[in-house]
Design a protein around this motif. Structure first.
Motif, PDB file in Angstrom:
ATOM      1  N   PRO A  91      -9.098  55.688 -31.912  1.00 39.41           N
ATOM      2  CA  PRO A  91      -9.578  57.079 -31.993  1.00 39.41           C
ATOM      3  C   PRO A  91      -9.786  57.487 -33.446  1.00 39.41           C
ATOM      4  O   PRO A  91      -9.149  56.940 -34.354  1.00 39.41           O
ATOM      5  N   SER A  92     -10.664  58.470 -33.646  1.00 41.26           N
ATOM      6  CA  SER A  92     -10.933  58.938 -35.011  1.00 41.26           C
ATOM      7  C   SER A  92      -9.770  59.805 -35.501  1.00 41.26           C
ATOM      8  O   SER A  92      -8.924  60.255 -34.707  1.00 41.26           O
ATOM      9  N   PHE A  93      -9.776  60.066 -36.797  1.00 43.54           N
ATOM     10  CA  PHE A  93      -8.756  60.946 -37.394  1.00 43.54           C
ATOM     11  C   PHE A  93      -8.801  62.320 -36.722  1.00 43.54           C
ATOM     12  O   PHE A  93      -7.767  62.891 -36.360  1.00 43.54           O
ATOM     13  N   ALA A  94     -10.015  62.838 -36.514  1.00 46.30           N
ATOM     14  CA  ALA A  94     -10.146  64.178 -35.919  1.00 46.30           C
ATOM     15  C   ALA A  94      -9.623  64.192 -34.481  1.00 46.30           C
ATOM     16  O   ALA A  94      -8.964  65.157 -34.055  1.00 46.30           O
ATOM     17  N   GLU A  95      -9.913  63.117 -33.738  1.00 54.30           N
ATOM     18  CA  GLU A  95      -9.394  63.070 -32.352  1.00 54.30           C
ATOM     19  C   GLU A  95      -7.866  63.083 -32.360  1.00 54.30           C
ATOM     20  O   GLU A  95      -7.227  63.779 -31.558  1.00 54.30           O
ATOM     21  N   LEU A  96      -7.292  62.301 -33.276  1.00 56.43           N
ATOM     22  CA  LEU A  96      -5.823  62.235 -33.315  1.00 56.43           C
ATOM     23  C   LEU A  96      -5.208  63.568 -33.720  1.00 56.43           C
ATOM     24  O   LEU A  96      -4.222  64.017 -33.120  1.00 56.43           O
ATOM     25  N   THR A  97      -5.775  64.196 -34.746  1.00 55.77           N
ATOM     26  CA  THR A  97      -5.173  65.463 -35.191  1.00 55.77           C
ATOM     27  C   THR A  97      -5.358  66.549 -34.124  1.00 55.77           C
ATOM     28  O   THR A  97      -4.481  67.396 -33.947  1.00 55.77           O
ATOM     29  N   ASP A  98      -6.466  66.491 -33.389  1.00 59.87           N
ATOM     30  CA  ASP A  98      -6.630  67.453 -32.276  1.00 59.87           C
ATOM     31  C   ASP A  98      -5.520  67.238 -31.235  1.00 59.87           C
ATOM     32  O   ASP A  98      -4.954  68.197 -30.698  1.00 59.87           O
ATOM     33  N   ARG A  99      -5.252  65.957 -30.939  1.00 56.83           N
ATOM     34  CA  ARG A  99      -4.189  65.665 -29.950  1.00 56.83           C
ATOM     35  C   ARG A  99      -2.837  66.164 -30.468  1.00 56.83           C
ATOM     36  O   ARG A  99      -2.032  66.734 -29.710  1.00 56.83           O
ATOM     37  N   LEU A 100      -2.572  65.938 -31.749  1.00 59.67           N
ATOM     38  CA  LEU A 100      -1.285  66.391 -32.310  1.00 59.67           C
ATOM     39  C   LEU A 100      -1.186  67.922 -32.261  1.00 59.67           C
ATOM     40  O   LEU A 100      -0.130  68.471 -31.923  1.00 59.67           O
ATOM     41  N   ASP A 101      -2.285  68.588 -32.579  1.00 58.76           N
ATOM     42  CA  ASP A 101      -2.274  70.067 -32.523  1.00 58.76           C
ATOM     43  C   ASP A 101      -1.942  70.538 -31.103  1.00 58.76           C
ATOM     44  O   ASP A 101      -1.168  71.480 -30.903  1.00 58.76           O
TER      45      ASP A 101
ATOM     46  N   ARG B  63       3.580  66.386 -39.684  1.00 62.68           N
ATOM     47  CA  ARG B  63       4.639  67.109 -40.416  1.00 62.68           C
ATOM     48  C   ARG B  63       4.242  68.556 -40.689  1.00 62.68           C
ATOM     49  O   ARG B  63       5.031  69.481 -40.498  1.00 62.68           O
ATOM     50  N   ARG B  64       3.004  68.697 -41.157  1.00 58.04           N
ATOM     51  CA  ARG B  64       2.523  70.034 -41.542  1.00 58.04           C
ATOM     52  C   ARG B  64       2.582  71.013 -40.382  1.00 58.04           C
ATOM     53  O   ARG B  64       2.880  72.182 -40.556  1.00 58.04           O
ATOM     54  N   ILE B  65       2.297  70.535 -39.186  1.00 57.15           N
ATOM     55  CA  ILE B  65       2.256  71.463 -38.047  1.00 57.15           C
ATOM     56  C   ILE B  65       3.616  71.564 -37.328  1.00 57.15           C
ATOM     57  O   ILE B  65       3.722  72.222 -36.299  1.00 57.15           O
ATOM     58  N   GLY B  66       4.624  70.859 -37.846  1.00 61.08           N
ATOM     59  CA  GLY B  66       5.971  71.039 -37.298  1.00 61.08           C
ATOM     60  C   GLY B  66       6.441  69.949 -36.360  1.00 61.08           C
ATOM     61  O   GLY B  66       7.457  70.110 -35.686  1.00 61.08           O
ATOM     62  N   LEU B  67       5.699  68.825 -36.313  1.00 65.38           N
ATOM     63  CA  LEU B  67       6.138  67.683 -35.501  1.00 65.38           C
ATOM     64  C   LEU B  67       6.886  66.698 -36.397  1.00 65.38           C
ATOM     65  O   LEU B  67       6.552  66.550 -37.571  1.00 65.38           O
ATOM     66  N   SER B  68       7.869  66.004 -35.829  1.00 70.94           N
ATOM     67  CA  SER B  68       8.576  64.979 -36.587  1.00 70.94           C
ATOM     68  C   SER B  68       7.981  63.618 -36.212  1.00 70.94           C
ATOM     69  O   SER B  68       8.138  63.165 -35.080  1.00 70.94           O
ATOM     70  N   PRO B  69       7.246  62.957 -37.143  1.00 75.66           N
ATOM     71  CA  PRO B  69       6.578  61.709 -36.786  1.00 75.66           C
ATOM     72  C   PRO B  69       7.400  60.460 -37.107  1.00 75.66           C
ATOM     73  O   PRO B  69       8.045  60.376 -38.146  1.00 75.66           O
ATOM     74  N   THR B  70       7.380  59.494 -36.205  1.00 76.85           N
ATOM     75  CA  THR B  70       7.946  58.173 -36.462  1.00 76.85           C
ATOM     76  C   THR B  70       6.882  57.140 -36.093  1.00 76.85           C
ATOM     77  O   THR B  70       5.856  57.489 -35.489  1.00 76.85           O
ATOM     78  N   MET B  71       7.118  55.896 -36.456  1.00 73.78           N
ATOM     79  CA  MET B  71       6.118  54.864 -36.162  1.00 73.78           C
ATOM     80  C   MET B  71       6.826  53.537 -35.900  1.00 73.78           C
ATOM     81  O   MET B  71       7.849  53.236 -36.508  1.00 73.78           O
ATOM     82  N   THR B  72       6.246  52.746 -35.006  1.00 80.26           N
ATOM     83  CA  THR B  72       6.689  51.363 -34.815  1.00 80.26           C
ATOM     84  C   THR B  72       5.584  50.454 -35.316  1.00 80.26           C
ATOM     85  O   THR B  72       4.401  50.677 -35.026  1.00 80.26           O
TER      86      THR B  72
END
Ligand code: SF4
Ligand code: SF4
Length: 407
Positions: free
Chosen positions: A85-95, A126-135
């Motif tokens: 997915p594109s950056f915009a698609e991902l950030t929309d999903r996170l929002d 992070r900016r929108i208040g989610l705590s991100p982790t990654m595997t």
């Protein structure tokens, strides 16, 4: 945006920054903390154990299906040309996830670290208040790459043991690359955990794996059950833990935790093995936040196309998802999620009367599905096997007494 409490029918979830934790509090304490439950608090308190949550607390987000590593057990069946997915698609999903009250997101793939913008995606979270982790397998993480990942609360690197143990699990020499990635991440000041998939071949070397993870500076070692999903289906029966290994799991885990200073965690699917050992009471497991199958309860996955799934290992896309529903709508209506909830609410025996059910929630639906019916008790749980053997013996006895009577 600051992270705020989320009202629930039982009370509220309250996120803490230090120590980082998500705490469930009852209605009384929630009111004292200034939370207004509104209409959610009308009617009797259902209790935390049975309440359907207004939203997941954590969502696993597949940020790519692309990965050239070719791990033998890749549950996502990732390939070098998978969808991304594109950056915009991902950030929309996170929002959308933040808007529905999700607290944390775990990025996976494919190989999430191969995205050049993965640090920026984490920073947006992070900016929108989610705590991100990654595997990650560590592929593509050098010193420069690690320096761009500082928005992550934690990065977990897959490491199934040193050299030949890693090769035995994944099918190629990737241990030294994972170890180098861990060093780069730590040098960049990032909290690093290690994920180790247990198979019948690396399980006998658990203590060596624990020592190696501590030497690498991991804050935690998370053990995972091999899942019969994606390529992991192919030789699942040869890879899964043997019954003798399952029976020793509780005591091995205790030894591992006692010998090492880092935290030792197990994934949702290993909970039935720990429960069946009887080493630790259900109350103590709950106190240590050991959680079995949370899919559809506090956990949801968005696949690389944005489609909802109960968990990352559930590899059937939702039949009813047409790609237009929001994550909030999917949480309420996606058929697979509803089926997981229904299973947990109406679990069959022996799970229904198992003392550990509130922690374990009936074992792994993915494993049960590979054995023929996802909505049956986990067929590898020793308690389930014991019950099946008892019923089969009782059936044999009643058939032979019918024979004796000449029925
Ligand atoms: S009997 Fe069911 S609930 Fe109990 S430990 Fe086994 S899978 Fe979990
Ligand atoms: S089905 Fe449940 S126990 Fe199995 S991997 Fe998914 S969340 Fe974990």
């Amino acid at each position: 945006m600051t992270r705020s409490a989320r009202p629930e029918r039982f009370g509220a979830f309250v996120p803490l920054d230090s120590p980082p934790a998500l705490v469930a509090v009852d209605r009384i304490l929630a009111s004292r903390l200034g939370v207004d439950g509104g209409a959610l608090w009308d009617g009797p308190d259902p209790g935390l154990g049975v309440a359907v949550l207004t939203a997941p607390t954590e969502v696993h987000v597949a940020v790519t299906e692309r990965c050239p590593a070719g791990c033998a057990g890749c549950y996502a069946d990732a390939t070098p040309n998978g969808h991304e997915p594109s950056f915009a698609e991902l950030t929309d999903r996170l929002d959308a996830l933040r808007a529905m009250g999700v607290f944390s997101v775990a990025f996976g793939g494919g190989e999430a670290a191969l995205r050049k913008d993965i640090g920026a995606v984490a920073a947006h979270a992070r900016r929108i208040g989610l705590s991100p982790t990654m595997t990650t397998s560590g592929l593509g993480i050098d010193a420069e790459g690690a320096s761009k990942l500082t928005a992550f609360a934690q990065v977990n690197v897959s490491w199934d043991g040193p050299a030949e143990l890693y090769r035995g699990v994944r099918g190629y020499d990737g241990a030294s690359r994972a170890e180098a990635a861990i060093r780069h991440l730590r040098a960049a000041g990032i909290t690093v955990g290690i994920n180790t998939v247990l198979t019948s071949t690396n399980y006998p070397h658990l203590s060596r794996i624990g020592e190696g993870a501590a030497d690498l500076g991991a804050v935690e070692l998370q053990l995972l059950r091999w899942k019969p999903a994606g390529r992991g289906r192919l030789d699942y029966l040869a890879r899964r833990l043997t019954r003798a290994q399952v029976d020793s799991f509780g005591s091995e885990l205790r030894r591992l935790a006692e010998r090492n200073s880092m935290a030792v965690r197990i994934d949702c699917a290993l909970v039935p093995f720990l429960a069946a050992s009887g080493e630790t009471s259900p109350a103590d497991l709950a106190r240590f936040a050991v959680m079995g199958c949370e899919a559809g309860r506090s956990l949801m996955t968005l696949d690389a196309h944005g489609g909802p799934r109960p968990c990352s290992f559930w590899d059937a896309p939702s039949d009813d998802a047409d790609g237009t529903e929001t994550p909030a709508e999917a949480w309420q209506t996606a058929e697979a999620l509803l089926r997981f909830r229904d299973y947990a609410a109406n679990a069959p025996e022996p799970c229904a009367s198992c003392d550990y059910f509130t922690v374990c929630r009936g074992g792994c639906r993915v494993v049960a599905g590979a054995a023929g019916d996802a909505f049956r008790p986990d067929p590898e749980c020793p308690r389930v096997q014991h019950e099946e053997a008892r019923l089969s013996e009782a059936g044999t006895k009643s058939a032979s007494s019918a024979d004796d009577r000449g029925d």
